[in-house]
Design a protein around this motif. Structure first.
Motif, short mmCIF file in Angstrom:
data_model
loop_
_atom_site.label_atom_id
_atom_site.label_comp_id
_atom_site.label_asym_id
_atom_site.label_seq_id
_atom_site.Cartn_x
_atom_site.Cartn_y
_atom_site.Cartn_z
N ALA A 20 0.83 -1.20 0.00
CA ALA A 20 0.00 0.00 0.00
C ALA A 20 0.86 1.25 0.00
O ALA A 20 0.57 2.23 -0.71
CB ALA A 20 -0.93 0.00 1.21
N PHE A 24 0.37 3.85 -2.97
CA PHE A 24 -0.09 5.21 -2.66
C PHE A 24 0.92 6.23 -3.19
O PHE A 24 0.55 7.29 -3.67
CB PHE A 24 -0.29 5.40 -1.16
N ALA A 29 -4.67 8.22 -4.39
CA ALA A 29 -5.95 7.60 -4.03
C ALA A 29 -6.48 6.68 -5.11
O ALA A 29 -7.40 5.89 -4.86
CB ALA A 29 -6.98 8.67 -3.72
N THR A 32 -6.03 0.84 -6.02
CA THR A 32 -7.21 0.06 -5.63
C THR A 32 -6.83 -1.05 -4.66
O THR A 32 -5.67 -1.45 -4.57
CB THR A 32 -7.88 -0.57 -6.86
N MET A 33 -7.84 -1.56 -3.98
CA MET A 33 -7.62 -2.69 -3.07
C MET A 33 -7.13 -3.91 -3.84
O MET A 33 -6.29 -4.67 -3.37
CB MET A 33 -8.90 -3.00 -2.29
N ILE A 36 -3.46 -3.50 -4.45
CA ILE A 36 -2.72 -3.70 -3.20
C ILE A 36 -2.57 -5.20 -2.92
O ILE A 36 -1.49 -5.68 -2.57
CB ILE A 36 -3.40 -2.97 -2.03
N SER A 53 -10.86 -1.48 4.18
CA SER A 53 -10.86 -0.37 3.22
C SER A 53 -9.48 0.28 3.18
O SER A 53 -8.61 0.00 4.03
CB SER A 53 -11.89 0.69 3.64
N LYS A 54 -9.30 1.18 2.21
CA LYS A 54 -8.05 1.94 2.15
C LYS A 54 -7.90 2.83 3.38
O LYS A 54 -6.79 3.11 3.83
CB LYS A 54 -7.99 2.77 0.87
N ILE A 57 -6.31 0.77 5.95
CA ILE A 57 -4.89 0.61 5.63
C ILE A 57 -4.13 1.87 6.02
O ILE A 57 -3.04 1.81 6.61
CB ILE A 57 -4.70 0.29 4.14
N GLY A 58 -4.69 3.03 5.69
CA GLY A 58 -4.05 4.30 6.06
C GLY A 58 -3.84 4.42 7.55
O GLY A 58 -2.77 4.84 8.02
N VAL A 109 -2.75 11.80 -2.20
CA VAL A 109 -4.03 11.29 -1.70
C VAL A 109 -4.89 12.40 -1.13
O VAL A 109 -6.11 12.39 -1.27
CB VAL A 109 -3.77 10.21 -0.61
N ILE A 116 -8.83 9.79 4.19
CA ILE A 116 -7.63 8.96 4.35
C ILE A 116 -6.48 9.81 4.87
O ILE A 116 -5.76 9.41 5.79
CB ILE A 116 -7.25 8.27 3.02
#
Length: 199
Positions: A20, A24, A29, A32-33, A36, A53-54, A57-58, A109, A116
């Protein structure tokens, strides 16, 4: 050695966070998942089992950074030793490693996914400041330092330690004195403590 049913392999979580970070930095942004998961070498199910979700992850990326930077605050050293170690950890994270890609990725992002960006700030730099503030407040209560406003003092120390390092890293320009981080950290801690010594 096999894992027990339901046991989470921490290496996969780390691989996801590393992937990720890279994506990133490359795509902001728009990462995508699915991308990743592919970059991490895990299935989508494995990814979603750990991070929904992202945004999650953030938050995890920020927490990982904050834990590393604030580790010295959990030691039992004197203020000079602890603040020197904290400044070294802060500078090492910014000057070396993947910090440049991470900061540029966060800048990408931010306009597209402010939730995020806010989560990363709150869980990373914001949390580090809160932990430093709490530590400074404890030094005040113990009479080792005089810190009437620990929140402000935490920002002062972080600013003294970092100088323009964030900006240089974000822009990808040379860090003068990058090989002198321990000396710079010791000087920062010494001057900060001198300013906050009890009367």
């Amino acid at each position: 050695m096999s894992r027990a049913v339901g046991q989470i392999d921490p290496r996969k979580s780390e691989a996801i966070l590393d992937a990720a970070t890279e994506l990133f930095a490359e795509k902001g942004a728009a990462a995508t998942m699915d991308e990743i998961a592919r970059r991490a070498g895990v299935s989508k199910q494995t990814l979603y089992n750990r991070f929904a979700s992202k945004l999650d992850i953030g938050r995890a990326l920020a927490a990982r950074r904050s834990d590393a930077v604030t580790a010295p605050l959990r030691s039992e050293g004197d203020p000079q030793t602890v603040l020197t170690a904290y400044a070294i950890a802060l500078l090492e994270k910014i000057v070396h490693g993947e910090a440049g890609a991470s900061l540029r990725g966060l800048a990408m992002v931010s306009p597209e996914a402010p939730d995020i960006a806010a989560a990363i700030y709150d869980g990373g730099p914001g949390e580090s400041l809160r932990r430093l503030s709490a530590w400074l407040g404890e030094q005040d209560r113990r009479g080792l330092l005089s810190v009437p406003d620990p929140d402000h003092a935490a920002e002062i120390f972080s600013g003294m330690a970092l100088g323009h390092s964030h900006l240089r890293t974000l822009l990808g320009v040379h860090h003068p004195g990058a090989d002198q981080i321990p000396e710079r950290a010791r000087e920062t801690a010494r001057r900060f403590i001198r300013a906050f010594l009890p009367d």
